[in-house]
Design an enzyme around this catalytic site. Structure first.
Site, short mmCIF file in Angstrom:
data_model
loop_
_atom_site.label_atom_id
_atom_site.label_comp_id
_atom_site.label_asym_id
_atom_site.label_seq_id
_atom_site.Cartn_x
_atom_site.Cartn_y
_atom_site.Cartn_z
N ARG A 45 39.83 44.71 46.65
CA ARG A 45 38.72 45.48 46.11
C ARG A 45 38.90 46.93 46.53
O ARG A 45 39.56 47.22 47.54
CB ARG A 45 37.40 44.94 46.65
CG ARG A 45 37.12 43.50 46.27
CD ARG A 45 35.89 42.97 47.02
NE ARG A 45 35.59 41.60 46.64
CZ ARG A 45 36.04 40.54 47.29
NH1 ARG A 45 36.81 40.68 48.35
NH2 ARG A 45 35.73 39.33 46.87
N LYS A 70 34.26 41.70 52.39
CA LYS A 70 32.99 41.32 51.79
C LYS A 70 32.46 40.03 52.41
O LYS A 70 31.27 39.86 52.58
CB LYS A 70 33.18 41.16 50.28
CG LYS A 70 31.92 40.87 49.52
CD LYS A 70 32.18 40.80 48.03
CE LYS A 70 30.93 40.44 47.26
NZ LYS A 70 31.18 40.37 45.82
N HIS A 139 38.14 46.10 38.64
CA HIS A 139 38.08 44.65 38.75
C HIS A 139 39.03 43.95 37.77
O HIS A 139 39.41 42.80 38.00
CB HIS A 139 36.64 44.18 38.53
CG HIS A 139 36.16 43.25 39.59
ND1 HIS A 139 35.98 43.63 40.91
CD2 HIS A 139 35.85 41.94 39.55
CE1 HIS A 139 35.58 42.60 41.61
NE2 HIS A 139 35.49 41.55 40.82
N ARG A 142 42.01 42.61 39.57
CA ARG A 142 41.78 41.32 40.25
C ARG A 142 41.80 40.19 39.24
O ARG A 142 42.39 39.14 39.48
CB ARG A 142 40.44 41.33 40.98
CG ARG A 142 40.45 42.10 42.28
CD ARG A 142 39.08 42.21 42.91
NE ARG A 142 38.42 40.95 43.22
CZ ARG A 142 38.60 40.23 44.35
NH1 ARG A 142 39.46 40.65 45.26
NH2 ARG A 142 37.94 39.12 44.55
N HIS A 165 37.30 34.51 47.68
CA HIS A 165 35.95 34.16 47.26
C HIS A 165 35.36 33.18 48.27
O HIS A 165 36.04 32.25 48.69
CB HIS A 165 35.95 33.50 45.88
CG HIS A 165 36.22 34.45 44.77
ND1 HIS A 165 36.75 34.06 43.57
CD2 HIS A 165 36.02 35.80 44.66
CE1 HIS A 165 36.87 35.11 42.77
NE2 HIS A 165 36.44 36.17 43.41
N TYR A 174 37.96 31.40 35.84
CA TYR A 174 39.39 31.48 35.52
C TYR A 174 39.94 30.18 34.95
O TYR A 174 41.05 30.15 34.42
CB TYR A 174 40.19 31.92 36.75
CG TYR A 174 39.74 33.28 37.22
CD1 TYR A 174 40.00 34.41 36.45
CD2 TYR A 174 39.02 33.43 38.40
CE1 TYR A 174 39.56 35.65 36.86
CE2 TYR A 174 38.57 34.67 38.80
CZ TYR A 174 38.85 35.78 38.03
OH TYR A 174 38.41 37.02 38.43
#
Length: 194
Positions: A45, A70, A139, A142, A165, A174
């Site tokens: 990110r 994050k 993004h 990613r 994640h 995905y």
């Protein structure tokens, strides 16, 4: 409805155009190229790129450590060769002399300050613009990494791990990009020949 749309990923020719957009005519092409490689190859990110410190790169073991992510944990990632070469080129040939330990520092005075998150977003957005890609958000890099993983046989769990994640549900979007897997489970359309 949260998974109703497809993730905006780049096609391989678009990736090539973005990477090739860092020409010597730019003010800091090596810095921009390294930033895009980190987002594209590792799924970093913009805030994670902004927080990278020189001590986070372990050249000997070929790893990159992310701190204060994050998910509030520390992650050690393998450093792909193209990404490592891009970082090395920037550090050796373009990074200003500074006592600041941030990997990416300002190319204009004051040099002792790291580049901002907004500047990283701008580097990526400008690369998309030069490449003629209208959906120029960071993004998308990613998403491109995740779609590449799924389409080369990777599992949703692997995508979640690579993108860091916290929840597997975040990576479920995905699953719709796995064309080979979807062909196997797709049912014939009603009224059409099977």
């Amino acid at each position: 409805w949260t998974h109703a749309s497809l993730p905006r990923a780049l096609q391989s020719r678009e990736v090539g155009r973005v990477l090739n957009s860092f020409t010597p005519a730019l003010r800091a092409p090596k810095r921009g190229y390294a930033i895009v490689r980190l987002a594209l190859d590792l799924g970093l990110r913009c805030i994670e790129i902004n927080r990278l410190q020189l001590d986070d790169i372990d050249w000997q073991n070929g790893t990159l450590t992310l701190r204060r992510t994050k998910s509030r944990r520390q992650d050690v990632l393998p450093l792909p060769v193209p990404t490592g070469k891009a970082l090395e080129a920037y550090l050796r040939h373009e990074r200003p002399l500074t006592s600041n330990r941030s990997v990416f520092v300002r190319s204009l005075a004051p040099h002792d300050a790291p580049v901002s998150v907004d500047a990283i977003h701008r580097v990526i957005r400008d690369a998309f613009s030069r490449a003629g890609i209208p959906h120029g958000r960071a993004h998308a890099l990613r998403h491109t990494l995740a779609c590449r993983l799924v389409n080369s046989g990777g599992s949703i769990k692997e995508v979640a791990d690579v993108l860091r994640h916290r929840s597997l549900n975040t990576s479920l979007i995905y699953a719709k990009t796995d064309r080979a897997g979807l062909v196997e489970v797709a049912l014939p359309w009603p009224g059409s020949p099977a």
